[in-house]
Design an enzyme around this catalytic site. Structure first.
Site, PDB file in Angstrom:
ATOM      1  N   ASP A   1      10.458 -11.031 -35.212  1.00 12.24           N
ATOM      2  CA  ASP A   1      10.475  -9.729 -34.683  1.00 12.24           C
ATOM      3  C   ASP A   1      11.081  -9.299 -33.548  1.00 12.24           C
ATOM      4  O   ASP A   1      10.633  -9.761 -32.699  1.00 12.24           O
ATOM      5  CB  ASP A   1       8.754  -9.043 -34.555  1.00 12.24           C
ATOM      6  CG  ASP A   1       8.966  -7.603 -34.229  1.00 12.24           C
ATOM      7  OD1 ASP A   1       9.871  -7.111 -34.040  1.00 12.24           O
ATOM      8  OD2 ASP A   1       7.747  -7.165 -34.422  1.00 12.24           O
ATOM      9  N   VAL A   2      12.376  -9.042 -33.566  1.00 10.49           N
ATOM     10  CA  VAL A   2      13.096  -8.800 -32.509  1.00 10.49           C
ATOM     11  C   VAL A   2      12.597  -7.918 -31.453  1.00 10.49           C
ATOM     12  O   VAL A   2      13.259  -7.754 -30.368  1.00 10.49           O
ATOM     13  CB  VAL A   2      14.835  -8.632 -32.767  1.00 10.49           C
ATOM     14  CG1 VAL A   2      15.257  -9.921 -33.632  1.00 10.49           C
ATOM     15  CG2 VAL A   2      14.851  -7.169 -33.280  1.00 10.49           C
TER      16      VAL A   2
ATOM     17  N   ILE B   1      26.154   5.153 -44.533  1.00 12.82           N
ATOM     18  CA  ILE B   1      26.301   3.880 -45.467  1.00 12.82           C
ATOM     19  C   ILE B   1      25.169   3.711 -46.592  1.00 12.82           C
ATOM     20  O   ILE B   1      24.054   3.877 -46.116  1.00 12.82           O
ATOM     21  CB  ILE B   1      26.214   2.640 -44.490  1.00 12.82           C
ATOM     22  CG1 ILE B   1      27.177   3.022 -43.445  1.00 12.82           C
ATOM     23  CG2 ILE B   1      26.698   1.473 -45.535  1.00 12.82           C
ATOM     24  CD1 ILE B   1      28.525   3.181 -43.720  1.00 12.82           C
TER      25      ILE B   1
ATOM     26  N   LYS C   1      19.923   4.730 -30.309  1.00 15.77           N
ATOM     27  CA  LYS C   1      21.333   4.457 -30.722  1.00 15.77           C
ATOM     28  C   LYS C   1      22.432   4.695 -29.542  1.00 15.77           C
ATOM     29  O   LYS C   1      23.282   3.883 -29.333  1.00 15.77           O
ATOM     30  CB  LYS C   1      21.642   5.101 -31.933  1.00 15.77           C
ATOM     31  CG  LYS C   1      20.952   4.555 -33.249  1.00 15.77           C
ATOM     32  CD  LYS C   1      21.402   3.109 -33.296  1.00 15.77           C
ATOM     33  CE  LYS C   1      20.652   2.370 -34.471  1.00 15.77           C
ATOM     34  NZ  LYS C   1      20.915   0.904 -34.763  1.00 15.77           N
TER      35      LYS C   1
ATOM     36  N   SER D   1      18.643  -9.725 -43.646  1.00 15.04           N
ATOM     37  CA  SER D   1      18.182  -9.916 -44.933  1.00 15.04           C
ATOM     38  C   SER D   1      18.777  -9.020 -46.274  1.00 15.04           C
ATOM     39  O   SER D   1      18.603  -9.344 -47.317  1.00 15.04           O
ATOM     40  CB  SER D   1      16.705  -9.958 -45.197  1.00 15.04           C
ATOM     41  OG  SER D   1      16.066  -8.721 -44.360  1.00 15.04           O
ATOM     42  N   ARG D   2      19.244  -7.783 -45.641  1.00 15.82           N
ATOM     43  CA  ARG D   2      19.684  -6.666 -46.777  1.00 15.82           C
ATOM     44  C   ARG D   2      20.422  -5.878 -45.961  1.00 15.82           C
ATOM     45  O   ARG D   2      20.802  -6.053 -44.579  1.00 15.82           O
ATOM     46  CB  ARG D   2      18.489  -5.827 -47.227  1.00 15.82           C
ATOM     47  CG  ARG D   2      17.322  -5.455 -46.326  1.00 15.82           C
ATOM     48  CD  ARG D   2      16.121  -5.187 -47.154  1.00 15.82           C
ATOM     49  NE  ARG D   2      15.138  -4.885 -46.045  1.00 15.82           N
ATOM     50  CZ  ARG D   2      14.821  -3.721 -45.770  1.00 15.82           C
ATOM     51  NH1 ARG D   2      15.461  -2.565 -46.153  1.00 15.82           N
ATOM     52  NH2 ARG D   2      13.933  -3.491 -44.753  1.00 15.82           N
TER      53      ARG D   2
ATOM     54  N   GLY E   1      18.115  -8.828 -38.685  1.00 17.31           N
ATOM     55  CA  GLY E   1      17.928  -7.955 -39.762  1.00 17.31           C
ATOM     56  C   GLY E   1      19.074  -8.248 -40.967  1.00 17.31           C
ATOM     57  O   GLY E   1      19.581  -7.308 -41.445  1.00 17.31           O
TER      58      GLY E   1
ATOM     59  N   ALA F   1      18.292   8.672 -29.777  1.00 12.39           N
ATOM     60  CA  ALA F   1      18.113   8.359 -28.406  1.00 12.39           C
ATOM     61  C   ALA F   1      18.178   6.613 -28.520  1.00 12.39           C
ATOM     62  O   ALA F   1      18.841   6.016 -27.215  1.00 12.39           O
ATOM     63  CB  ALA F   1      16.592   8.746 -27.922  1.00 12.39           C
TER      64      ALA F   1
ATOM     65  N   TYR G   1      15.585   7.939 -33.104  1.00 12.02           N
ATOM     66  CA  TYR G   1      16.700   7.076 -33.629  1.00 12.02           C
ATOM     67  C   TYR G   1      18.038   7.483 -32.985  1.00 12.02           C
ATOM     68  O   TYR G   1      18.539   6.484 -32.511  1.00 12.02           O
ATOM     69  CB  TYR G   1      17.079   7.525 -35.067  1.00 12.02           C
ATOM     70  CG  TYR G   1      17.972   6.848 -35.664  1.00 12.02           C
ATOM     71  CD1 TYR G   1      17.581   5.230 -35.997  1.00 12.02           C
ATOM     72  CD2 TYR G   1      19.373   7.045 -35.991  1.00 12.02           C
ATOM     73  CE1 TYR G   1      18.602   4.609 -36.546  1.00 12.02           C
ATOM     74  CE2 TYR G   1      20.211   6.241 -36.743  1.00 12.02           C
ATOM     75  CZ  TYR G   1      19.732   4.874 -36.906  1.00 12.02           C
ATOM     76  OH  TYR G   1      20.734   4.104 -37.414  1.00 12.02           O
TER      77      TYR G   1
ATOM     78  N   SER H   1      25.235   4.139 -34.092  1.00 11.29           N
ATOM     79  CA  SER H   1      25.263   4.893 -35.354  1.00 11.29           C
ATOM     80  C   SER H   1      25.853   6.182 -34.710  1.00 11.29           C
ATOM     81  O   SER H   1      25.772   6.564 -33.565  1.00 11.29           O
ATOM     82  CB  SER H   1      23.801   5.378 -35.707  1.00 11.29           C
ATOM     83  OG  SER H   1      23.657   6.570 -36.242  1.00 11.29           O
TER      84      SER H   1
HETATM   85  P1  NAP Z   1      18.014  -1.611 -43.840  1.00 11.59           P
HETATM   86  O1  NAP Z   1      18.695  -1.623 -45.159  1.00 11.59           O
HETATM   87  O2  NAP Z   1      16.786  -0.908 -43.512  1.00 11.59           O
HETATM   88  O3  NAP Z   1      17.511  -3.171 -43.226  1.00 11.59           O
HETATM   89  C1  NAP Z   1      16.800  -3.310 -41.857  1.00 11.59           C
HETATM   90  C2  NAP Z   1      16.943  -4.861 -41.723  1.00 11.59           C
HETATM   91  O4  NAP Z   1      16.592  -4.821 -40.362  1.00 11.59           O
HETATM   92  C3  NAP Z   1      16.332  -5.687 -42.651  1.00 11.59           C
HETATM   93  O5  NAP Z   1      17.039  -6.821 -42.665  1.00 11.59           O
HETATM   94  C4  NAP Z   1      14.790  -5.910 -41.689  1.00 11.59           C
HETATM   95  O6  NAP Z   1      13.992  -6.997 -42.253  1.00 11.59           O
HETATM   96  C5  NAP Z   1      15.428  -5.797 -40.416  1.00 11.59           C
HETATM   97  N1  NAP Z   1      14.436  -5.309 -39.312  1.00 11.59           N
HETATM   98  C6  NAP Z   1      13.977  -4.289 -39.174  1.00 11.59           C
HETATM   99  N2  NAP Z   1      13.113  -4.315 -38.093  1.00 11.59           N
HETATM  100  C7  NAP Z   1      13.203  -5.641 -37.684  1.00 11.59           C
HETATM  101  C8  NAP Z   1      12.749  -6.335 -36.564  1.00 11.59           C
HETATM  102  N3  NAP Z   1      11.719  -5.554 -35.761  1.00 11.59           N
HETATM  103  N4  NAP Z   1      12.906  -7.392 -36.380  1.00 11.59           N
HETATM  104  C9  NAP Z   1      13.689  -8.145 -36.999  1.00 11.59           C
HETATM  105  N5  NAP Z   1      14.079  -7.510 -38.109  1.00 11.59           N
HETATM  106  C10 NAP Z   1      13.910  -6.290 -38.470  1.00 11.59           C
HETATM  107  O7  NAP Z   1      19.225  -1.204 -42.669  1.00 11.59           O
HETATM  108  P2  NAP Z   1      20.635  -0.834 -42.851  1.00 11.59           P
HETATM  109  O8  NAP Z   1      20.885   0.505 -43.348  1.00 11.59           O
HETATM  110  O9  NAP Z   1      21.335  -1.785 -43.584  1.00 11.59           O
HETATM  111  O10 NAP Z   1      21.094  -0.550 -41.261  1.00 11.59           O
HETATM  112  C11 NAP Z   1      21.559  -1.695 -40.390  1.00 11.59           C
HETATM  113  C12 NAP Z   1      21.827  -1.254 -39.103  1.00 11.59           C
HETATM  114  O11 NAP Z   1      22.694  -0.355 -39.145  1.00 11.59           O
HETATM  115  C13 NAP Z   1      20.477  -0.642 -38.349  1.00 11.59           C
HETATM  116  O12 NAP Z   1      20.760  -0.956 -37.038  1.00 11.59           O
HETATM  117  C14 NAP Z   1      20.842   0.893 -38.597  1.00 11.59           C
HETATM  118  O13 NAP Z   1      20.273   1.829 -37.568  1.00 11.59           O
HETATM  119  C15 NAP Z   1      22.425   0.889 -38.661  1.00 11.59           C
HETATM  120  N6  NAP Z   1      23.112   2.006 -39.156  1.00 11.59           N
HETATM  121  C16 NAP Z   1      22.927   2.155 -40.602  1.00 11.59           C
HETATM  122  C17 NAP Z   1      23.479   3.284 -41.278  1.00 11.59           C
HETATM  123  C18 NAP Z   1      23.252   3.693 -42.710  1.00 11.59           C
HETATM  124  O14 NAP Z   1      23.694   4.610 -43.020  1.00 11.59           O
HETATM  125  N7  NAP Z   1      22.690   2.659 -43.361  1.00 11.59           N
HETATM  126  C19 NAP Z   1      24.247   4.279 -40.326  1.00 11.59           C
HETATM  127  C20 NAP Z   1      24.236   4.025 -39.135  1.00 11.59           C
HETATM  128  C21 NAP Z   1      23.778   2.874 -38.324  1.00 11.59           C
HETATM  129  P3  NAP Z   1      12.951  -6.813 -43.330  1.00 11.59           P
HETATM  130  O15 NAP Z   1      13.648  -6.351 -44.574  1.00 11.59           O
HETATM  131  O16 NAP Z   1      12.357  -8.397 -43.313  1.00 11.59           O
HETATM  132  O17 NAP Z   1      11.810  -5.817 -42.824  1.00 11.59           O
END
Ligand code: NAP
Length: 244
Positions: free
Chosen positions: A60-61, A185, A156, A16-17, A14, A154, A152, A139
């Site tokens: 797809d992981v 974040i 994490k 890409s963003r 993941g 569970a 979610y 998380s």
């Molecule tokens: P995000 O902006 O929604 O990006 C999610 C990324 O995961 C994207 O690159 C997406 O790829 C990829 N992805 C989703 N399902 C996938 C799969 N089955 N196989 C491969 N890639 C997959 O998420 P984020 O906010 O940056 O979060 C990143 C991590 O931090 C996550 O594990 C999230 O639970 C954790 N986290 C985030 C926050 C927060 O506040 N943002 C807080 C705590 C923890 P595509 O774009 O190609 O679909």
């Protein structure tokens, strides 16, 4: 700037963003060759790969085939994987009483299942080579719980357990396994939250603001590198003081 990850091969799932993108860029700044994984958005992943000087790889992981193919592609491009960042994650929030089976299964299978399948796909090679660092994104929701996130949180919490158990399994082979637990974040994931929820969150965050992706990436880089040689099985909270 020190290039402590020079010669190391990293996969960021993941990447890409959001947080994964910031981590990919940070590991590349450390000198690592980075494989930027994504599921659907190839344009975004290609742009990150171009910035890191690495490659993008669709997989797809949450599936065994996807995880194994991603590791095979990384090995083919750069050789054995030294650093695995299990960052890919999704949310499908809702109250338990209204939660459908697929909201549970998708989230647990992507978050915890992806972490499990990717770790299994790299571990034999790491064990053989007596080196490796795995960093899992969990998380604060997996530590403290969060209303509307039974699935979610569970998934994490499972990642934290996995981190501790795998760390114990492979420590004597010089492989380290740690987790990072962000609070709120600013990414696409939190963009969809209602203003009311975000405003409420800010009130309980001592720093009174959401975190930035650039505030998560440096700790991941540290955990990947030689400075963290004696650190394993731990979960590092980065949340502006929210859970202290
Ligand atoms: P995000 O902006 O929604 O990006 C999610 C990324 O995961 C994207 O690159 C997406 O790829 C990829 N992805 C989703 N399902 C996938 C799969 N089955 N196989 C491969 N890639 C997959 O998420 P984020 O906010 O940056 O979060 C990143 C991590 O931090 C996550 O594990 C999230 O639970 C954790 N986290 C985030 C926050 C927060 O506040 N943002 C807080 C705590 C923890 P595509 O774009 O190609 O679909």
């Amino acid at each position: 700037m020190e290039m402590e990850l020079e010669g190391k091969v990293a996969i960021v799932t993941g990447g890409s963003r959001g947080i994964g993108k910031a981590i990919a860029l940070e590991l590349a700044r450390g000198g690592a060759k980075v494989v930027v994984n994504y599921r659907s958005n190839s344009e975004a992943a290609d742009a990150v790969a171009a910035e890191t000087g690495g490659i993008a790889c669709q997989a797809d992981v949450s599936t065994t085939e996807g995880a194994n193919a991603l590791v095979a592609a990384a090995e083919e491009a750069y050789g054995p994987v030294d650093i695995l960042v299990n960052n890919a994650g999704i949310t499908r929030d809702g109250l338990l009483m209204q939660m459908e089976d697929d909201a549970w299964e998708d989230v647990v299978n992507t978050n915890a299942g992806g972490c499990f399948r990717m770790s299994r796909a790299v571990i034999v090679s790491m064990v053989r080579r007596r080196t490796g660092s795995i960093i899992n994104l969990t998380s604060v929701s997996g530590i403290r719980g969060n209303s509307g996130q039974v699935n979610y949180s569970a998934s994490k919490a499972a990642i934290i357990g996995m981190t501790r158990s795998l760390a114990k399994e492979v420590a004597k082979r010089k492989i380290r396994v740690n987790a990072v637990a962000p609070g709120f974040i600013e990414t696409d994931m939190t963009k969809t939250l209602p203003d009311m929820v975000v405003d409420g969150a800010k009130k309980v965050i001592p720093m009174r603001r959401l975190g930035q992706v650039e505030e998560i990436a440096p700790i991941v880089r540290f955990l990947a590198g030689p400075g963290a040689a004696y650190v394993t099985g731990q979960t590092f909270v980065v949340d502006g003081g929210m859970s202290c």
